[in-house]
Design an enzyme around this catalytic site. Structure first.
Site, PDB file in Angstrom:
ATOM      1  CB  CYS A 259      -0.927   0.015   1.207  1.00 41.61           C
ATOM      2  SG  CYS A 259      -0.033  -0.045   2.769  1.00 41.61           S
TER       3      CYS A 259
ATOM      4  CB  CYS B 123      -0.791  -2.427   9.202  1.00 43.29           C
ATOM      5  SG  CYS B 123      -1.698  -1.633   7.855  1.00 43.29           S
TER       6      CYS B 123
END
Length: 128
Positions: free
Chosen positions: A37, A106
């Site tokens: 991302c 993440c």
């Protein structure tokens, strides 16, 4: 997408945000970019001579899950030895924050940042 109360709390009130002097020999620094991302996390650990983490800082340019992962990790890391810090995995972070599968990368980024910051400190201090 569902986010847990804990994830939202760390996103809205991130702990240990900031930075330390990278030139300081007691500070290990890592900057990691998530290839999925483009989120970026910089994580720093101040480590005492006996290998205990005495302070942590992070900055994240990315989504709420990335910010929450960095915030949670910095809270967990304080007071741990480097060996204990390296035992923290992305799965621990993802489980604690109840990250949805689409946001697990993440926590992976944060685990990598912890490992690389410890290795940076080891290199600076002739321990690697």
């Amino acid at each position: 997408m569902f986010f847990s109360e804990k994830m939202l709390d760390h996103f809205e009130h991130p702990r240990n945000v900031g930075s330390m002097d990278e030139a300081d020999l007691s500070v290990g620094t890592a900057t990691i970019t998530a290839t999925q991302c483009g989120d970026v996390t910089k994580l720093q650990l101040r480590i005492s001579d006996d290998g205990r983490i005495v302070d942590t800082r992070f900055k994240t340019f990315g989504c709420g899950a990335a910010i929450a992962s960095g915030s949670l990790a910095t809270e967990w890391l304080k007071g741990k030895t480097v060996e204990e810090a390296l035992a923290i995995t992305n799965a621990h972070i993802a489980q604690e924050l109840e990250l949805p599968p689409a946001k697990v990368h993440c926590s992976v980024m944060t685990e990598e940042a912890v490992r690389d910051a410890v290795n940076d400190w080891k290199k600076k201090n002739g321990k690697l």
